[in-house]
Design an enzyme around this catalytic site. Structure first.
Site, PDB file in Angstrom:
ATOM      1  N   ASP A 159       0.796  -1.223   0.000  1.00 47.07           N
ATOM      2  CA  ASP A 159       0.000   0.000   0.000  1.00 47.07           C
ATOM      3  C   ASP A 159       0.830   1.276   0.000  1.00 47.07           C
ATOM      4  OD1 ASP A 159      -2.642  -0.822  -0.279  1.00 47.07           O
ATOM      5  OD2 ASP A 159      -2.797  -1.379   1.824  1.00 47.07           O
TER       6      ASP A 159
ATOM      7  N   ASP B 209      -7.413  -4.057  -3.963  1.00 50.31           N
ATOM      8  CA  ASP B 209      -6.977  -2.726  -3.530  1.00 50.31           C
ATOM      9  C   ASP B 209      -5.716  -2.267  -4.250  1.00 50.31           C
ATOM     10  OD1 ASP B 209      -8.103  -4.561  -1.616  1.00 50.31           O
ATOM     11  OD2 ASP B 209      -7.938  -3.050  -0.050  1.00 50.31           O
TER      12      ASP B 209
END
Length: 373
Positions: A92, A153
């Site tokens: 991320d 994601d």
């Protein structure tokens, strides 16, 4: 002539004003969820650690208030700790460093910020599994079984690689981003244009093993925020590559999302949830989708399609403004009723920082400013 309704300007003005007011309380922290009116604070390595910095940059861009820029730069300095520590860095890094270091560099030309962005991109590229053609999610510290996992994601982290490819004049970053997006298109996207949260691969052979439910209801469900990541992520991939199949995927996943929305334009945490659980909403999925639809609309050649997705974005934002926005000083957050993960009853129907970020980012786009992703 201004084509936008007054509520849109009101939402933007009040959001920018609230960011400025709350900045004096949050400072250079890393808020995630708002509980009993107050945003909590996570560690710098937590995946949401870039969103508050992103909100500060969005607000600074509008107000030129120096205190907002100073706080954003302090956040960036704190984010250098996990960046160089390495052990707690994960997939991320796009969420973390695009709205902070890269946003700073794009605005100011700060060379140290450019370096941080490129280091983060190198970390992300280093997670690429050559056999499976995917970017690995998480670390063993998060889940020791995650070596062969990819998650939906991660499409939202690919813009960091596209930026690095252009900034460093090195196409290997772009090649990795395209390979991962192609794998998502092949192994995540179902015939009905929904996606699971997690796909498990054999990390040695690269063969797909199975879908996993993750934060969704189950392996075959349609977790609403996962659909939002897919819409926005594929729109970005199409923007950066010109590949029509990415835009097609974004459109069709968006069509599913839009056709299954409740009347107030905010989805249940999973579109396939049981009636008894439909009290669980996720405003963050709507906010992210609205910003993604604006990206998608700008890509399309057909004027009718452009208008359709643009108006759908406005419709979602109006639903959030009317029913889920709180511009008062009763709580730090702007949007109410986001859900992190209902399967483990973790932060259900509470304000979440990325809901605020994507809401304000979408409003900023409608006021002539580009997003930070």
């Amino acid at each position: 002539m201004d084509r936008h309704p007054e509520w849109l300007h009101d939402a933007y003005r009040k959001s920018i004003r609230k960011i400025g007011a709350v900045s004096k309380k949050i400072g250079a922290g890393f808020p995630h969820v708002c509980l009993n009116g107050d945003y909590n604070c996570e560690d710098a390595s937590f995946w949401t650690s870039g969103f508050w910095g992103g909100l500060l940059w969005l607000a600074f861009r509008e107000t030129k208030e120096e205190s907002l820029r100073e706080l954003a730069e302090q956040i960036e300095q704190k984010l250098n700790v996990p960046l160089h520590d390495f052990y707690d860095i994960h997939h991320d890094v796009g969420f973390m460093y695009l709205p902070t270091a890269v946003a700073n560099y794009r605005r100011t030309g700060n060379e140290a910020s450019r370096r941080s962005g490129l280091i983060a991109a190198s970390h992300l590229a280093g997670r690429f599994n050559l056999k499976g053609q995917f970017i690995r999610a998480w670390t063993d510290r998060v889940d020791p079984n995650s070596t062969g996992w990819a998650i939906i994601d991660c499409l939202m982290n690919l813009p960091l690689l596209f930026w690095a490819a252009q900034e460093d004049r090195d196409p290997r970053f772009r090649h990795i981003a395209v390979a991962h997006a192609d794998t998502v298109l092949k192994h995540f996207v179902r015939e009905d244009w929904t996606v699971p949260h997690i796909v498990s691969f054999d990390p040695e052979t690269g063969e797909k093993i199975e879908n996993l439910g993750g934060q969704g209801l189950g392996p075959d469900s349609a977790w609403s925020r996962g659909q939002a990541w897919a819409i926005y992520g594929f729109a970005i991939a199409a923007r950066e590559t010109g590949k029509r199949e990415y835009a097609t995927a974004a459109k069709n996943i968006a069509n599913y999302f839009l056709s299954h929305l409740p009347e107030d334009r905010v989805p249940y945490w999973d579109f396939r949830t049981a009636d008894k659980d439909k009290f669980v909403r996720d405003s963050t999925a709507s906010a992210c989708t609205a910003s993604g639809l604006l990206e998608l609309s700008a890509l399309l050649d057909d004027e009718a399609e452009q208008a359709f997705y643009y108006e759908c974005a406005l419709d979602i934002l109006k639903g959030l403004y009317d029913n889920y926005a709180d511009f008062s000083d009763r709580q730090d957050a702007i949007l109410t009723k986001g859900t992190v993960s209902y399967p483990v009853n973790k932060h259900v129907n509470v304000p979440i920082i990325y809901g605020d970020y994507y809401f304000v980012e979408a409003l900023a786009k409608l006021h002539g400013h580009p997003g930070l992703f």
